[in-house]
Design an enzyme around this catalytic site. Structure first.
Site, PDB file in Angstrom:
ATOM      1  N   GLU A 251       0.887  -1.168   0.000  1.00 45.36           N
ATOM      2  CA  GLU A 251       0.000   0.000   0.000  1.00 45.36           C
ATOM      3  C   GLU A 251       0.920   1.211   0.000  1.00 45.36           C
ATOM      4  O   GLU A 251       1.549   1.536   1.001  1.00 45.36           O
ATOM      5  CB  GLU A 251      -0.914  -0.028   1.224  1.00 45.36           C
ATOM      6  CG  GLU A 251      -2.146   0.838   1.080  1.00 45.36           C
ATOM      7  CD  GLU A 251      -1.877   2.284   1.426  1.00 45.36           C
ATOM      8  OE1 GLU A 251      -1.677   3.090   0.472  1.00 45.36           O
ATOM      9  OE2 GLU A 251      -1.848   2.607   2.603  1.00 45.36           O
ATOM     10  N   CYS A 285      -1.694   9.343   1.975  1.00 47.91           N
ATOM     11  CA  CYS A 285      -1.497   8.934   0.583  1.00 47.91           C
ATOM     12  C   CYS A 285      -2.735   9.163  -0.265  1.00 47.91           C
ATOM     13  O   CYS A 285      -2.650   9.140  -1.494  1.00 47.91           O
ATOM     14  CB  CYS A 285      -1.055   7.478   0.506  1.00 47.91           C
ATOM     15  SG  CYS A 285      -2.095   6.350   1.435  1.00 47.91           S
TER      16      CYS A 285
END
Length: 479
Positions: A251, A285
């Site tokens: 991720e 993010c």
């Protein structure tokens, strides 16, 4: 007011040990030491992996209700220690206290979801008589734990992103070793304190703060069957390249975009975009980095965004009114300040913000940023977003896709056909309609494509990665 302990242990095979106090954790707002944490060396990491291997059988043999009981205990204890967890997060990460409380809520949600899912590891009965040669054959499959797992978690969500690895592992019965981020290890250590109160088999978990140079075993050791890493693309893909035969879940980063079509509610869009761009100082993010606005509403929405960004309160993250806290360190703030300067020199206009004081960077909005600028093309990971206009919706979709990242995207539109087109065409892991890409619920599949990662988190989906399908075929004979 809660307080931190003077020092914290690491957890090796379920046990708290304090071989040293070598890791200094700083208060990210004051820059002063806040506490010390024990640091693992390669020998301890090796011992932890060996213990996880020994725990593989006992973990797999735990009944579903036993795994659920462990997770439910964690939910209860996290609720009881919520103020302490939020305070530790606020200090070690510089996250405003309101956001810190929100992350504690998500920690609890993630363990609660895992407790529910731990008794739902279902399989399937499959007919095999698809042709004459398979007459009398019956198939069925189930999921079994993959074995010892390695977890590496990041600094920006030190509670919840650790939870998204730990809770699914317990739910399926996988022992694990975890390396929390060295700048924010306290959340994972407190999770370890709570896990140590349970009846997990010896070796079921180890939580080991470690220097990057000494942590190769988390990636390279073949005794580990899965590596789950959350962090930067450069580090993540490098770890995958040397991870050997194990399964890898990544991720990674993003430079998330939001499209605002001309039929949108401007006040609603402005409120959500400001949140998405600047919550936790943009260090997410899926934080809003690129804002694409239809030309008919560009000026009106730009003015709303600038006004709201200027009104955000910056300062001490312990203050209830603070929205913008410090970045994780001054080096990161200097990097982003330099990117802003590069774009300004290339012709971009700073609409608000752009000034830095130590590791505090103002909420910054820019327009006219040319292609090729790092503030547009790379992951800013700070309180900066750039505005641009579009006239054609399909061209705006192409602009979103013009990125090496593909994590999530947001679309503000009232047109269902445009919403469906975005879902079909955007090269991202998730599309959010009527909201910013920065929104996440902890039971949904979450992850990206391209340089944004590999695989999906979200409790049930992580559980699938942490298990393997084991097939059974039965040949029926006449009786």
């Amino acid at each position: 007011m809660p307080s931190l302990k003077s020092s914290y242990p690491l957890y090796l095979a379920n046990r708290a040990i304090t071989p040293n106090q070598d890791l200094v954790v700083t208060d990210k707002f004051t820059g002063k030491p806040a506490t010390r944490v024990a640091l693992a060396d390669p020998a301890m990491i090796d011992d932890a992996i060996a213990a996880a291997v020994r725990a593989t059988g006992p973990m797999a043999e735990m009944a579903a209700y036993e795994r659920q009981a462990v997770l439910t205990h964690c939910v209860t204890r996290f609720q009881e220690r919520a103020d302490e967890l939020a305070y530790a997060l606020c200090i070690e990460a510089g996250k405003p206290i309101r956001d810190s409380r929100g992350e504690v809520t998500r920690l609890i949600d993630t363990f609660r979801i895992a407790a529910e899912e731990s008794v739902r590891m279902t399989g399937e009965v499959q007919p095999l008589d698809i042709s004459a040669r398979a007459r009398g054959y019956q198939g069925m499959w189930k999921r079994v734990p993959i074995g010892p797992c390695s977890f590496i978690s990041p600094f920006n969500f030190p509670l919840n992103l650790a939870a998204h690895k730990i809770a699914p592992a317990i739910a399926v019965g996988c022992p694990f070793v975890m390396k929390p981020a060295s700048r924010t290890p306290l959340g994972a250590i407190i999770i370890g304190e709570v896990l140590a109160e349970t009846d997990l088999p010896e070796g079921a978990f180890s939580i080991l703060p470690a220097s990057r140079n000494g942590a190769d075993l988390f990636t390279t050791d073949d005794r580990l069957k899965l590596l789950s890493f959350t962090g930067s693309p450069e580090v993540g893909w490098a770890l995958k390249a040397k991870s050997g035969k194990k399964k890898v879940v990544l991720e990674l980063g993003g430079n998330a975009a939001v499209i605002v079509d001309r039929d949108s509610d401007l006040d609603d869009a402005a409120e959500r975009i400001i949140f998405g761009a600047f919550y936790q100082s943009g260090q997410s993010c899926i934080g809003v980095q690129r804002i694409l606005i239809h030309e008919d509403i560009y000026d009106a929405l730009r003015d709303r965004l600038v006004r709201r960004a200027r009104a955000l309160v910056s300062g001490n993250p312990l203050d209830e009114d603070t929205f913008i806290g410090p970045m994780i360190d001054e080096k990161e703030a200097e990097r982003l300040e330099a990117w802003i300067g590069e774009a300004r020199d290339a012709g971009a206009r700073v609409l608000c913000g752009g000034e830095r004081d130590g590791n505090m960077l103002q909420a910054t909005l820019m327009e006219g940023v040319p292609h090729g600028q790092r503030i547009r093309d790379e992951e800013a990971f700070g309180p900066v977003a750039i505005l641009s206009s579009f006239s054609d919706f399909e061209a705006a979709l192409d602009e979103v896709n013009d990125s090496r990242f593909g994590l999530q995207a947001g679309i503000f539109t009232r047109d269902i056909h445009k919403a469906m087109a975005a879902w079909d065409r955007l090269e991202v892991g998730g599309v959010l309609i009527g909201d910013v890409p920065s929104y996440r619920v902890d039971n949904m599949p979450y992850g990206g494509v391209k340089d944004s990662g590999l695989g999906r988190e979200g409790v049930r989906f992580a559980m699938e990665d942490m298990t393997e399908i084991r097939n059974l075929v039965i040949r029926h004979r006449p009786i």
